[in-house]
Design an enzyme around this catalytic site. Structure first.
Site, PDB file in Angstrom:
ATOM      1  CB  CYS A  14      -0.598   0.014   1.367  1.00 59.05           C
ATOM      2  SG  CYS A  14      -2.084   1.431   1.345  1.00 59.05           S
ATOM      3  CB  CYS A  69      -0.476   2.700   3.826  1.00 54.29           C
ATOM      4  SG  CYS A  69      -2.227   2.124   3.794  1.00 54.29           S
ATOM      5  CG  ASP A  70       3.296   1.684   3.843  1.00 52.52           C
ATOM      6  OD1 ASP A  70       2.819   2.111   5.366  1.00 52.52           O
ATOM      7  OD2 ASP A  70       3.001   0.099   4.293  1.00 52.52           O
TER       8      ASP A  70
END
Ligand code: NAP
Length: 307
Positions: free
Chosen positions: A134, A137-138
């Site tokens: 992801c 997200c990261d």
């Protein structure tokens, strides 16, 4: 035991849309979600191809809107993972979570799909420490660093583009020399000066001490092995459908996707499937939502036919 007209397994775009339709049909409706509502879109930065949002919309916000809309029409959301789905002799369904068993007269399975893994040494070891599925997200953790994105589909290219907001360089490692991604994404990627391509190449190993430090790459045409110093490996190589609840109940294709008709109906009366877990889905949010609507309308027709 709680009883509902319609139980929806999965609270992503398909499941929440089904819940809006089921609720508006005045059927008592429960949605089971074991993770975060919204499914894949909940972790998508900008959704640009859902009609009605010409400037795009943040995926999490869109998912929250869908959730509010489903709840407005009376759907209940149970934040539990469904562990078993059985059909009783009277034609109703038992939906079992870890904590309780619910009874439903019709079921819509909209459980989506999970990310495929590379299956190479270092991948599992470094999840959360440089290996990610992801970028939304990261990616911010790798500001100013060099990273790899694996895959050649829409997800890989879209996430590579997103990652360029933070990373110094993003190398798309693809096993062929042609991208599968849509033309507009390809164009954007080629025009982005931070993006490079490693064609005909696979990741053979991911190495590091406490976190990812390098990817060992192999060119499939020349056999050449090279070591690329990177801080992160983002993997976007497709998905596996979450169809385990349907095993033994509904027909599945070779890839594990549920086989349904145009009404999203399985061969089991009262059992419907919508979204990425079904065969031949376009695997877009809009088509998942369309499936959810169709499945809920079909479930309503089924319940009406029971009288
Ligand atoms: P996908 O379209 O199936 O692409 C998977 C990519 O990973 C392909 O390029 C494939 O290579 C590669 N791949 C598969 N297994 C591999 C392996 N073991 N090692 C290395 N590479 C491997 O999957 P996706 O990109 O996740 O997209 C899924 C669906 O969601 C698609 O229908 C896509 O259009 C949709 N989607 C749409 C958007 C959007 O429209 N904004 C965003 C994300 C996803 P090959 O090409 O050689 O097979």
């Amino acid at each position: 035991m709680d009883r509902y007209d319609i139980a929806i397994i999965g609270g992503g775009g398909a499941g929440l849309t089904a819940a809006v339709y089921a609720g508006r049909a005045m059927r008592s409706t429960v949605v089971f979600e074991g993770n975060v509502t919204g499914g894949q879109i909940a972790t998508t930065d900008v959704v640009e191809n859902f009609p009605g949002f010409p400037e795009g919309i943040n995926g999490f916000d869109l998912a929250q809107n869908m959730l509010r809309q489903a709840e407005k029409f009376g759907a209940t959301v149970e934040y539990s993972r469904v562990e078993r789905l059985d059909r009783a002799g009277d034609g109703t369904f038992a939906v079992a979570t870890e904590a309780a068993v619910y009874r439903a007269r019709a079921v819509i399975v909209a459980a989506g799909a999970d990310y495929n893994k590379l299956g190479v040494p270092g991948e599992d070891e470094f999840i959360g420490r440089g290996v990610s599925y992801c970028a939304t997200c990261d990616a911010a953790f790798f500001t100013g660093q060099d990273v790899v994105v694996v895959g050649g589909g829409d997800a890989a290219v879209e996430e590579a583009l997103f990652t360029t907001r933070y990373a110094k360089t993003v190398t798309i490692v693809h096993r062929r020399d042609t991208l599968r991604a849509s033309g507009i994404l390809q164009e954007r990627a080629r025009a982005n000066e931070k993006i490079r391509f490693a064609w005909d190449t696979v990741v053979e190993r991911i190495e590091g001490a406490d976190a990812v430090e390098r990817a060992v790459l192999r060119n499939l045409k020349t056999g050449t092995v090279s070591v690329m110093p990177v801080s992160a490996v983002f993997v976007f190589i497709g998905q596996v459908p979450n169809s385990h609840l349907l095993k033994g109940l509904a027909d599945l294709d070779a890839g594990g996707h549920a086989i349904v008709d145009l009404q999203m109906a399985t061969t089991v009366p009262g059992l419907f499937v919508a979204g990425d877990v079904r065969t031949k889905a376009a695997r877009q949010l809009i088509s998942a939502a369309g499936d959810g609507a169709t499945a809920a309308i079909s479930a309503e027709h089924y319940l009406a036919s029971l009288g």
